[in-house]
Design an enzyme around this catalytic site. Structure first.
Site, PDB file in Angstrom:
ATOM      1  CG  HIS A  28      -1.852   1.303   1.538  1.00 52.70           C
ATOM      2  ND1 HIS A  28      -3.154   1.085   1.141  1.00 52.70           N
ATOM      3  CD2 HIS A  28      -1.343   2.404   1.719  1.00 52.70           C
ATOM      4  CE1 HIS A  28      -3.589   2.264   1.211  1.00 52.70           C
ATOM      5  NE2 HIS A  28      -2.715   3.131   1.843  1.00 52.70           N
ATOM      6  CD  GLU A  29       1.708   3.717   3.453  1.00 53.12           C
ATOM      7  OE1 GLU A  29       1.904   4.596   3.147  1.00 53.12           O
ATOM      8  OE2 GLU A  29       0.334   3.466   4.178  1.00 53.12           O
ATOM      9  CG  HIS A  88       0.517   6.383  -0.625  1.00 58.41           C
ATOM     10  ND1 HIS A  88      -0.684   6.806  -1.250  1.00 58.41           N
ATOM     11  CD2 HIS A  88      -0.006   5.285   0.259  1.00 58.41           C
ATOM     12  CE1 HIS A  88      -1.724   6.492  -0.621  1.00 58.41           C
ATOM     13  NE2 HIS A  88      -1.277   5.715   0.308  1.00 58.41           N
TER      14      HIS A  88
END
Length: 151
Positions: free
Chosen positions: A66-67, A70
């Site tokens: 998820h990170e 980004h």
């Protein structure tokens, strides 16, 4: 897991899932309480909540993905926010987690009981029973015990 092991894991997940190198820092941040991780726009490093390790390696790798979504989208100049279509598509493609699991918290409560109506009152902080009374009948409160609850 140490900081070095975390850095190596993030670099490996980045290469395996995204086919791109992770060239910045990945660190544990124990001050994170409700989130699994955080991406910093200014210096591109990643913070991870060490409490998320209790949910297992698979869940933690989902948070890393998820990170990294980004991270890679921001560096490419694409939509990196949760609301952007680019982010949602890359997250679905890589199999990253959309939300972090909740972290259980232990809360200590003081229990009091009214002498008149037997109402039990739970408070996080101790109260002065000479000054405060029951909210229902204004009767005198007596301290019962201290309990630790998992919420």
């Amino acid at each position: 897991m140490t900081q070095e092991e975390l850095q190596a894991l993030v670099e490996q997940v980045s290469l395996d899932s995204f086919g791109k190198a992770f060239r910045h820092r990945a660190v544990f941040n124990a001050r994170l309480k409700t989130t699994g991780g955080r991406y910093h726009l200014n210096d591109h490093h990643l913070d991870f909540n060490p409490a998320m390790l209790q949910h297992g390696q698979e869940v933690f790798v989902g948070i890393i993905k998820h990170e990294l979504c980004h991270y890679h989208l921001h560096l490419e100049g694409k939509g990196y926010q949760h609301k952007d279509a680019d982010f949602k598509a890359l997250l679905a493609k890589t199999g990253g987690s959309r939300f972090a699991p909740s972290v259980t918290k232990k809360v200590t409560v003081q229990r009091y009981q009214c002498q008149n109506c037997n109402t039990v009152v739970e408070r996080r902080r101790k109260i002065n029973t000479n000054r405060y009374g029951c909210g229902n009948c204004r009767g005198k409160l007596l301290w019962i015990d201290t309990r630790t609850l998992v919420r």
